[in-house]
Every structure is written in structure tokens, then in C-alpha cells.
Design an enzyme around this catalytic site. Structure first.
Site, PDB file in Angstrom:
ATOM      1  N   GLU A  94       6.517   3.966  -6.185  1.00 17.29           N
ATOM      2  CA  GLU A  94       7.573   3.936  -5.925  1.00 17.29           C
ATOM      3  C   GLU A  94       7.673   5.928  -5.559  1.00 17.29           C
ATOM      4  O   GLU A  94       8.314   6.117  -6.280  1.00 17.29           O
ATOM      5  CB  GLU A  94       8.413   3.438  -6.443  1.00 17.29           C
ATOM      6  CG  GLU A  94       7.914   1.919  -6.674  1.00 17.29           C
ATOM      7  CD  GLU A  94       8.180   0.912  -5.074  1.00 17.29           C
ATOM      8  OE1 GLU A  94       9.677   0.838  -5.243  1.00 17.29           O
ATOM      9  OE2 GLU A  94       7.386   0.808  -5.436  1.00 17.29           O
TER      10      GLU A  94
ATOM     11  N   SER B 216       2.151  10.294  -0.842  1.00 17.26           N
ATOM     12  CA  SER B 216       3.396  10.960  -1.343  1.00 17.26           C
ATOM     13  C   SER B 216       3.859  11.683   0.449  1.00 17.26           C
ATOM     14  O   SER B 216       4.775  11.630   0.562  1.00 17.26           O
ATOM     15  CB  SER B 216       3.413  12.336  -2.056  1.00 17.26           C
ATOM     16  OG  SER B 216       3.163  11.919  -3.227  1.00 17.26           O
TER      17      SER B 216
ATOM     18  N   ILE C 229      -1.995  -1.905  -2.514  1.00 14.36           N
ATOM     19  CA  ILE C 229      -0.255  -2.127  -1.747  1.00 14.36           C
ATOM     20  C   ILE C 229      -0.294  -3.637  -3.023  1.00 14.36           C
ATOM     21  O   ILE C 229      -1.380  -4.819  -3.477  1.00 14.36           O
ATOM     22  CB  ILE C 229      -0.775  -3.121  -0.450  1.00 14.36           C
ATOM     23  CG1 ILE C 229      -0.628  -1.840   0.388  1.00 14.36           C
ATOM     24  CG2 ILE C 229       0.394  -3.968  -0.084  1.00 14.36           C
ATOM     25  CD1 ILE C 229       0.103  -0.934   0.249  1.00 14.36           C
TER      26      ILE C 229
END
Length: 382
Positions: free
Chosen positions: A365, A131, A156
Site C-alpha cells: 500500500e 512505487s 497482487i
């Protein structure tokens, strides 16, 4: 939030729905069971030009519309979240180039991504910087006509199968967010000093290639710097504004797929001499599942349309869409398991997979806690 689909969008939605139902849904259970990256799905997307959806026509794309792309992601996610993620991440990896690249860089990199000839990835997160993206430690040092990248990234998506990877690294170690820059690694898997280690043992999206990337003095041409030095963090945040509705669309598709299956099951399953769909307890659960899914869809479509309209409200509604849709997916899939009872708890039926897949949409995300911060700050700042 009344978003009306045009004729082209309706046709794309219907064609992807049929493709997902007929070709992807029969593969979903095997993809989950083996944990193998579904190259056959990649070939299918290439053959049907689905990779072209996020890209403008001048780069070989079909639309460049976020709404059109997210309609496709939703339809694929109804059948298989892993397969939907391939579409979403192709866009995610390309967005930094679309938003921050020069005309020359766009002409060089985007056509191969639009055709699906090359897969893309977006490398921001690190073991110690999730974050707190500005806290990254990966370094990029200028040496003549190149930059030398040293460090690592984690979680990733498609990191081990992608050919084109956008990597964020500190060009000014003391600059905080203003010290971050973005680079395009072309033909990444062929670069000396680059390694990708696949991460196994995931709860869900098991067929997705999730990797830890290592950079041991990897040389990247200075021409592959996106924008100016120090502009990478702002670019990364702009990309996430654009990509979060894609994750929301994935979550929405998972929720709808679970709801559809639960409704069909409730109509057929009999207890006490009648279909369980006739019991009010089941009806109330299904009604709540529909309400949560429909509400999420309205916000996801609205946020997607705002992207296409270049609205200044994108940041706020992208966060709202991601938050609402992923929370809905988790609740709806959990309830779908409950509707199926013991059968929902075994992998012979798809809802347990959907529940496992839904969880990641609350995490990647930007966690949903981060989304709440984004939403609150936008309100309080106004």
C-alpha cells in the site's frame, strides 16, 4: 484526535473480537504453517456479514464506514494477520468501483462483493512499476466494444482467488500518469488469456494468496471501464488514501496482539525466583510497546474518521497512520520476541509469526518511504 465509537461500532468491535479469539486465533498457526488460503475463514466472514462492512446499505452493505471496517480489521489482525488481510483487500478491490464507477456499475458489481459471494482484488503493481505506478507497462487497447489488455501485474493480494479484479493499464502509452485507465475484470479466472501464478516463499502473511497476474490479450467489455480513459491514476491514488488506514489497522492489530501476549507471558515466566514482569527492564519495554501502540491507534482511528467525514486532510493522515502503525508493529513485535527470549524465536509461540507478518505492513500500500514523501509534500505545499 478524540474519536468516540458509537454504539453500533462498539457492538461490531466486540462481536468481531470474540469471533477472532474463539474461531480465528486457533487457526492462525496452521494457516501460517501450511501457507494455504483459509477458505474456512472466508466462509466465516460471509456467515457473519463481515464483508458487508465497507459497503453502503444500498449495495447490500452494513455501514460503508471506514472506521467501522478498520475496527474489525484490527480485531482480526490481533489473532491472524492473513485473515485480517482478506477483509482489507475486499474493501481495496471494491473502492475503485465505489469511487469511480457509474451507478449502473455499482449496482452490478458491489452487491456480490458486499455479500462475499465474490472476492475482490486490486491490480496496480508491476514487476517494473512499484512505487512508480505511473511507469506501468500493461496496455489496454480499444477494439470495438471491448478493450484488449496485455501485460502483467505482481504482488497482487488475492489475485489467484478473486472473481472481481480492478486492473490498471495504459490506454495512452505516452501519456504517463494521464494515460492510465481502470477496468473491472468480472469472473476473472474464467477469462481467456488470464492466468494467475501464486507466489510462494513469503516471509509472512503466508496464508494470503499473493499472485503474479498475466494478461495475454484479455478481452474486457468497454462498459467495464471505470470513469473516463486517462482517469485511472487519479482513481488509484484516491483508493490508496482510503485503503492505507486499513493496512494501518492491520498493523495496529498485529502490534496489540503481540503486546497482549508479551504481557501475559511476562506475568507467568519466572526467573531468579520471581515473574519477569517484576523486573524494571521488562516493565520499560512493555511501557514503550504500549505507548507506541496507543499512539498508532489514535492516528489510525482519526484517519479512518476523516474518511467517513470526507475531509480534505485524508491524504496526509492516511499516510501518517500507515507509517506510524506499521513502524510500531515492527518495533512492538520485535520487542515481544525479546520479552519471550528463546521461546519467542520458535513457532510454538505466536510472536515470531507476528514479527514476520508485521514487516509487510511497512511495504505494501505504498512503502513507508513513500508515506514520508506524501507527508512532507503535504506540509511543504501548504
Amino acid at each position: 484526535m478524540d474519536v468516540r465509537l458509537n454504539e453500533e461500532q462498539q457492538l461490531i468491535q466486540q462481536s468481531v473480537r470474540e469471533l477472532a479469539r474463539d474461531r480465528i486465533a486457533p487457526r492462525a498457526r496452521e494457516i501460517d504453517a501450511t501457507g494455504e488460503f483459509p477458505w474456512d475463514v472466508v466462509e466465516m466472514f460471509r456467515a457473519h456479514d463481515l464483508f458487508a462492512l465497507p459497503f453502503p446499505a444500498e449495495y447490500g452493505g452494513l455501514s460503508g464506514s471506514a472506521l467501522t471496517l478498520n475496527l474489525a480489521i484490527e480485531e482480526v489482525a490481533k489473532a491472524c494477520a492473513t485473515s485480517a488481510l482478506i477483509l482489507a483487500v475486499q474493501a481495496l478491490g471494491a473502492y475503485p468501483i465505489m469511487l469511480g464507477g457509474s451507478d449502473e456499475q455499482k449496482q452490478h458489481f458491489l452487491p456480490d462483493l458486499a455479500s462475499g459471494k465474490k472476492l475482490a482484488a486490486y491490480a496496480l503493481t508491476e514487476p517494473g512499476a512499484g512505487s512508480d505506478a505511473a511507469g506501468m507497462e500493461t496496455r489496454a487497447t480499444r477494439q470495438g466494444d471491448d478493450y484488449v489488455i496485455t501485460g502483467s501485474k505482481i504482488w497482487i493480494t488475492d489475485g489467484g482467488v478473486a472473481d472481481t479484479i480492478v486492473v490498471f493499464a495504459k490506454t495512452d502509452p505516452k501519456g504517463g500518469a494521464r494515460g492510465v485507465s481502470a477496468f473491472v475484470l468480472d469472473n476473472a479466472r474464467e477469462l481467456k488469456g488470464f492466468t494467475a501464478t501464486q507466489i510462494h516463499g513469503k516471509l509472512g502473511i503466508r496464508g494470503s494468496n499473493t499472485a503474479e497476474l498475466h494478461f495475454d490479450e484479455v478481452l474486457v467489455p468497454a462498459a467495464n471501464l471505470l470513469g473516463e480513459e486517462g482517469s485511472g491514476f487519479g482513481l488509484a491514488m484516491r483508493v490508496l488514501d482510503r485503503s492505507r488506514p486499513g493496512v494501518a489497522a492491520q498493523a495496529l492489530g498485529i502490534a496489540q496482539g503481540a503486546l497482549d501476549y508479551a504481557v501475559g507471558y511476562a506475568r507467568e515466566r519466572k526467573q531468579f525466583g520471581k515473574a519477569i514482569a517484576e523486573f524494571q527492564a521488562i516493565q520499560f519495554m512493555i511501557a514503550d510497546m504500549e505507548a507506541q501502540t496507543a499512539a498508532a491507534r489514535a492516528v489510525v482511528y482519526h484517519a479512518s474518521q476523516l474518511i467517513d467525514d470526507h475531509s480534505p486532510e485524508v491524504t496526509h493522515f492516511a499516510a501518517l497512520a500507515k507509517l506510524l502503525a506499521s513502524d510500531a508493529a515492527m518495533k512492538v513485535t520485535t520487542d515481544a520476541v525479546q520479552v519471550l527470549g528463546g521461546y519467542g524465536y520458535v513457532n510454538e509461540y505466536p510472536v515470531e509469526r507476528m514479527m514476520r507478518d508485521a514487516k509487510i505492513t511497512q511495504i505494501y500500500e505504498g512503502t513507508n518511504q513513500i508515506q514520508r514523501l506524501v507527508i512532507a509534500r503535504s506540509l511543504l505545499r501548504d
